[in-house]
Design a protein around this motif. Structure first.
Motif, PDB file in Angstrom:
ATOM      1  N   ILE A  34       0.841  -1.208   0.000  1.00 11.39           N
ATOM      2  CA  ILE A  34       0.000   0.000   0.000  1.00 11.39           C
ATOM      3  C   ILE A  34       0.875   1.256   0.000  1.00 11.39           C
ATOM      4  CG2 ILE A  34      -1.648   1.326   1.402  1.00 11.39           C
ATOM      5  CD1 ILE A  34      -2.866  -1.496   2.168  1.00 11.39           C
ATOM      6  N   ARG A  37       2.391   1.710  -3.506  1.00 15.54           N
ATOM      7  CA  ARG A  37       1.483   2.206  -4.550  1.00 15.54           C
ATOM      8  C   ARG A  37       1.100   3.659  -4.273  1.00 15.54           C
ATOM      9  NH1 ARG A  37      -3.073  -1.815  -2.962  1.00 15.54           N
ATOM     10  NH2 ARG A  37      -4.273  -0.655  -1.447  1.00 15.54           N
ATOM     11  N   PHE A  44       2.302  10.363  -9.775  1.00 19.08           N
ATOM     12  CA  PHE A  44       1.277  10.811 -10.740  1.00 19.08           C
ATOM     13  C   PHE A  44       0.813  12.227 -10.380  1.00 19.08           C
ATOM     14  CE2 PHE A  44      -0.689   6.421 -12.040  1.00 19.08           C
ATOM     15  CZ  PHE A  44       0.303   6.257 -12.981  1.00 19.08           C
ATOM     16  N   GLY A  45       0.486  12.416  -9.101  1.00 15.62           N
ATOM     17  CA  GLY A  45      -0.032  13.708  -8.651  1.00 15.62           C
ATOM     18  C   GLY A  45       0.982  14.823  -8.875  1.00 15.62           C
ATOM     19  N   MET A  48       1.190  15.649 -12.605  1.00 16.58           N
ATOM     20  CA  MET A  48       0.031  16.442 -13.043  1.00 16.58           C
ATOM     21  C   MET A  48       0.184  17.885 -12.574  1.00 16.58           C
ATOM     22  SD  MET A  48      -2.064  14.816 -14.960  1.00 16.58           S
ATOM     23  CE  MET A  48      -3.557  15.779 -14.982  1.00 16.58           C
ATOM     24  N   GLU A  96      -7.029   4.101   0.786  1.00 19.07           N
ATOM     25  CA  GLU A  96      -8.220   4.683   0.150  1.00 19.07           C
ATOM     26  C   GLU A  96      -8.730   3.774  -0.971  1.00 19.07           C
ATOM     27  OE1 GLU A  96      -6.301   8.461  -0.731  1.00 19.07           O
ATOM     28  OE2 GLU A  96      -7.578   9.449   0.741  1.00 19.07           O
ATOM     29  N   PHE A 108     -12.107  -2.156 -13.083  1.00 15.12           N
ATOM     30  CA  PHE A 108     -10.899  -1.479 -12.603  1.00 15.12           C
ATOM     31  C   PHE A 108      -9.797  -1.535 -13.671  1.00 15.12           C
ATOM     32  CE2 PHE A 108      -6.894  -1.459 -10.069  1.00 15.12           C
ATOM     33  CZ  PHE A 108      -7.016  -0.183  -9.552  1.00 15.12           C
ATOM     34  N   VAL A 141      -6.266  13.663 -19.670  1.00 15.70           N
ATOM     35  CA  VAL A 141      -5.511  12.781 -18.758  1.00 15.70           C
ATOM     36  C   VAL A 141      -6.067  12.912 -17.343  1.00 15.70           C
ATOM     37  CG1 VAL A 141      -3.251  12.325 -17.714  1.00 15.70           C
ATOM     38  CG2 VAL A 141      -3.402  12.783 -20.165  1.00 15.70           C
ATOM     39  N   THR A 144      -9.093  11.013 -16.870  1.00 15.97           N
ATOM     40  CA  THR A 144      -8.851   9.576 -16.751  1.00 15.97           C
ATOM     41  C   THR A 144      -8.553   9.209 -15.288  1.00 15.97           C
ATOM     42  OG1 THR A 144      -7.898   9.663 -18.960  1.00 15.97           O
ATOM     43  CG2 THR A 144      -7.518   7.651 -17.708  1.00 15.97           C
ATOM     44  N   CYS A 145      -7.754  10.047 -14.636  1.00 17.07           N
ATOM     45  CA  CYS A 145      -7.466   9.832 -13.208  1.00 17.07           C
ATOM     46  C   CYS A 145      -8.788   9.871 -12.433  1.00 17.07           C
ATOM     47  CB  CYS A 145      -6.557  10.928 -12.642  1.00 17.07           C
ATOM     48  SG  CYS A 145      -5.102  11.333 -13.645  1.00 17.07           S
ATOM     49  N   CYS A 148     -11.272   6.923 -12.666  1.00 19.56           N
ATOM     50  CA  CYS A 148     -10.989   5.784 -11.788  1.00 19.56           C
ATOM     51  C   CYS A 148     -11.267   6.148 -10.326  1.00 19.56           C
ATOM     52  CB  CYS A 148      -9.552   5.303 -11.950  1.00 19.56           C
ATOM     53  SG  CYS A 148      -9.234   3.813 -10.980  1.00 19.56           S
ATOM     54  N   PHE A 152     -13.332   3.942  -7.699  1.00 13.83           N
ATOM     55  CA  PHE A 152     -12.495   2.966  -6.987  1.00 13.83           C
ATOM     56  C   PHE A 152     -11.662   3.535  -5.845  1.00 13.83           C
ATOM     57  CE2 PHE A 152     -13.130   1.237 -11.296  1.00 13.83           C
ATOM     58  CZ  PHE A 152     -13.754   0.040 -10.963  1.00 13.83           C
TER      59      PHE A 152
HETATM   60  C1  HEC Z   1      -7.284   2.622 -12.372  1.00 15.14           C
HETATM   61  C2  HEC Z   1      -7.497   3.479 -11.261  1.00 15.14           C
HETATM   62  C3  HEC Z   1      -6.686   4.712 -11.031  1.00 15.14           C
HETATM   63  C4  HEC Z   1      -6.136   5.559 -11.954  1.00 15.14           C
HETATM   64  C5  HEC Z   1      -6.185   5.479 -13.479  1.00 15.14           C
HETATM   65  C6  HEC Z   1      -5.489   6.610 -11.203  1.00 15.14           C
HETATM   66  N1  HEC Z   1      -5.646   6.415  -9.868  1.00 15.14           N
HETATM   67 FE1  HEC Z   1      -4.960   7.606  -8.372  1.00 15.14          FE
HETATM   68  N2  HEC Z   1      -5.575   6.252  -6.989  1.00 15.14           N
HETATM   69  C7  HEC Z   1      -6.318   5.130  -7.247  1.00 15.14           C
HETATM   70  C8  HEC Z   1      -6.586   4.417  -6.011  1.00 15.14           C
HETATM   71  C9  HEC Z   1      -7.397   3.151  -5.870  1.00 15.14           C
HETATM   72  C10 HEC Z   1      -5.948   5.149  -4.993  1.00 15.14           C
HETATM   73  C11 HEC Z   1      -5.912   4.814  -3.481  1.00 15.14           C
HETATM   74  C12 HEC Z   1      -4.661   3.988  -3.185  1.00 15.14           C
HETATM   75  C13 HEC Z   1      -4.527   3.625  -1.724  1.00 15.14           C
HETATM   76  O1  HEC Z   1      -4.823   4.471  -0.850  1.00 15.14           O
HETATM   77  O2  HEC Z   1      -4.129   2.494  -1.439  1.00 15.14           O
HETATM   78  C14 HEC Z   1      -5.330   6.306  -5.644  1.00 15.14           C
HETATM   79  C15 HEC Z   1      -4.617   7.284  -4.970  1.00 15.14           C
HETATM   80  C16 HEC Z   1      -4.123   8.434  -5.549  1.00 15.14           C
HETATM   81  C17 HEC Z   1      -3.467   9.501  -4.830  1.00 15.14           C
HETATM   82  C18 HEC Z   1      -3.244   9.562  -3.319  1.00 15.14           C
HETATM   83  C19 HEC Z   1      -1.920   8.913  -2.966  1.00 15.14           C
HETATM   84  C20 HEC Z   1      -1.650   8.990  -1.473  1.00 15.14           C
HETATM   85  O3  HEC Z   1      -0.957   9.925  -1.059  1.00 15.14           O
HETATM   86  O4  HEC Z   1      -2.156   8.150  -0.726  1.00 15.14           O
HETATM   87  C21 HEC Z   1      -3.107  10.459  -5.751  1.00 15.14           C
HETATM   88  C22 HEC Z   1      -2.390  11.771  -5.500  1.00 15.14           C
HETATM   89  C23 HEC Z   1      -3.529   9.959  -7.048  1.00 15.14           C
HETATM   90  N3  HEC Z   1      -4.136   8.723  -6.901  1.00 15.14           N
HETATM   91  C24 HEC Z   1      -3.339  10.632  -8.240  1.00 15.14           C
HETATM   92  C25 HEC Z   1      -3.643  10.107  -9.492  1.00 15.14           C
HETATM   93  C26 HEC Z   1      -3.385  10.795 -10.741  1.00 15.14           C
HETATM   94  C27 HEC Z   1      -2.815  12.198 -10.872  1.00 15.14           C
HETATM   95  C28 HEC Z   1      -3.784   9.950 -11.733  1.00 15.14           C
HETATM   96  C29 HEC Z   1      -3.744  10.153 -13.221  1.00 15.14           C
HETATM   97  C30 HEC Z   1      -2.530  10.606 -13.815  1.00 15.14           C
HETATM   98  C31 HEC Z   1      -4.308   8.742 -11.096  1.00 15.14           C
HETATM   99  N4  HEC Z   1      -4.207   8.882  -9.744  1.00 15.14           N
HETATM  100  C32 HEC Z   1      -4.821   7.677 -11.794  1.00 15.14           C
HETATM  101  C33 HEC Z   1      -6.752   4.710  -8.485  1.00 15.14           C
HETATM  102  C34 HEC Z   1      -6.370   5.269  -9.709  1.00 15.14           C
END
Ligand code: HEC
Length: 155
Positions: A34, A37, A44-45, A48, A96, A108, A141, A144-145, A148, A152
């Motif tokens: 966890i 990931r 990713f954040g 962006m 989350e 998913f 883009v 797309t984030c 999801c 989810f």
């Molecule tokens: C296919 C699904 C999916 C996509 C596509 C996706 N996310 Fe997420 N994202 C998640 C999930 C599920 C979590 C929660 C993960 C966890 O807490 O274990 C998450 C968590 C996050 C977090 C919080 C991380 C933290 O500090 O805990 C950020 C920031 C984030 N995503 C940004 C992005 C951005 C920006 C993109 C696109 C460029 C993106 N995500 C694309 C599913 C996705």
């Protein structure tokens, strides 16, 4: 009799100890998965944010945007591998990730698959110097984030 029951008690204690150890190992793994990931999603954040900040500036740096789009493109195909069974809310680790990730695995995976081609398109537009195209594609883009997250990811 007494001997036998002592023996079985010892065995039971042993078995319980092994179960506890197994549970502890699983919890540690879930936590590590966890955290890893979440670090990837933070990347990713950050990418962006860097791109959006650039687009708000007077002179957006398209090379910086291209390299951040490439970062997202490179990680995107791996997203589904960051969610092995046992790393959801049932793990007891703060996350989350919603249970729907595992009950609707196909949905998913489909949400995850949308990211790579859109990020690749963004990278190509930035490399081609198409600022207007980049502005529009960054929103795609981001959508797309969000697509999801809405389904989810818990708020
Ligand atoms: C296919 C699904 C999916 C996509 C596509 C996706 N996310 Fe997420 N994202 C998640 C999930 C599920 C979590 C929660 C993960 C966890 O807490 O274990 C998450 C968590 C996050 C977090 C919080 C991380 C933290 O500090 O805990 C950020 C920031 C984030 N995503 C940004 C992005 C951005 C920006 C993109 C696109 C460029 C993106 N995500 C694309 C599913 C996705």
């Amino acid at each position: 009799m007494i001997r036998a029951s002592r023996k079985s008690l010892t065995l039971m204690a042993l078995a319980a100890g092994l179960c506890l150890a197994g549970g502890a190992v699983a919890a540690v793994n879930a936590k590590a998965v966890i955290e890893a990931r979440e670090a990837n999603f933070k990347t990713f954040g950050k990418s962006m944010k860097t791109m959006n900040d650039n687009l708000k500036s007077d002179s957006p740096d398209l090379a910086v945007i291209a390299s951040n789009a490439a970062t997202i493109r490179g990680l995107a195909p791996k997203v589904t591998t960051w969610f092995p069974k046992g790393t959801g809310p049932e793990s007891g680790v703060k996350t989350e990730a919603r249970a729907e990730i595992w009950t609707d695995g196909a949905g998913f995976a489909a949400a995850a698959r949308r990211l790579e081609p859109e990020a690749a398109k963004l990278e190509a537009l930035a490399r081609a110097g198409d600022l207007a195209g980049v502005r529009a594609q960054v929103r795609v883009v981001g959508g797309t984030c969000k697509g999801c997250h809405d389904k989810f990811k818990a708020d």
